[in-house]
Design a protein around this motif. Structure first.
Motif: not given
Length: 228
Positions: A95-122
């Motif tokens: 919940s603390s990661y709310t502004r991640l666009d600054f990673l674009d300048n570093y050629d990077a992205r940040f995502v969440i991956v979970t074992q839950g089914p995608i519908e439940a995760a979303l």
């Protein structure tokens, strides 16, 4: 009455602050050296996984969305279909990661991956007000291969992409994870710190069980979710 730090004159306070600052600067230099060693780590080639995102199946190399570097937070997941809430620590951390666009300048992205089914995760992300991009690895060995298996723990993993080939470059879990959020950094500069009984604090300082001050998933939903 709660204990208080001793009161001293400005010169005495400045002297003790300067002594502490010397240790803080030494720790900063050590962190710089650790980061330098991290940049020299070898890497491991990864298989060609397929994850599932909001739009359906996606090759892991395409999760980078054109960037060459990717940070993945492996979010713990309770497989019980009737579970309303997921891991409070993971929910609070992400919940603390709310502004991640600054990673674009570093050629990077940040995502969440979970074992839950995608519908439940979303649906869960929506419930707790999480705005990050989520992917599911429910039908892939990806989680187990990066030390976050079904029923297992949380983790950070970092990857580097060269064309369609992906390499794993770094991993941490446990208390290593707390270094990647501002939450504890802010709390640790407070006079009373985390107020947890495992910490070395002066006699009389307010202290309680570990995790007692942490926000749980319902707290995150109340603060940041659509029903707030």
């Amino acid at each position: 009455m709660t204990a208080l730090p001793p009161v001293v004159d400005s010169a005495t306070w400045r002297k003790e602050l300067d002594e502490l600052r010397a240790r803080e600067k030494a720790a900063t230099r050590e962190l710089d050296a650790i980061a330098a060693q991290r940049r020299r780590l070898p890497m491991v080639r990864m298989p060609d996984y397929t994850l599932v995102g909001a739009e359906g199946p996606v090759r892991f190399a395409d999760v980078f969305d054109g960037r060459s570097q990717l940070i993945v937070y492996n979010h713990m997941w309770d497989p019980d279909p009737d579970a309303q809430w997921q891991c409070g620590g993971c929910t609070s951390l992400t919940s603390s990661y709310t502004r991640l666009d600054f990673l674009d300048n570093y050629d990077a992205r940040f995502v969440i991956v979970t074992q839950g089914p995608i519908e439940a995760a979303l649906a869960y992300a929506e419930r707790v007000g999480n705005k990050m991009t989520w992917y599911s690895t429910a039908d892939s060995p990806f989680g187990a291969d990066v030390d976050a298996p079904p029923g297992g723990g949380f983790a950070f993993n970092v990857f580097l992409r060269d064309g369609d080939t992906v390499y794993r470059t770094w991993h941490t879990s446990g208390r290593g994870v707390e270094q990647l959020t501002f939450t504890f950094s802010l709390i640790d500069v407070l006079p009373y710190g985390r107020r947890e009984d495992w910490q070395d604090s002066p006699e009389g300082w307010p202290q309680g069980p570990a995790y007692s001050g942490w926000l749980d998933s319902p707290d995150i939903a109340r603060l940041y979710g659509p029903a707030r």
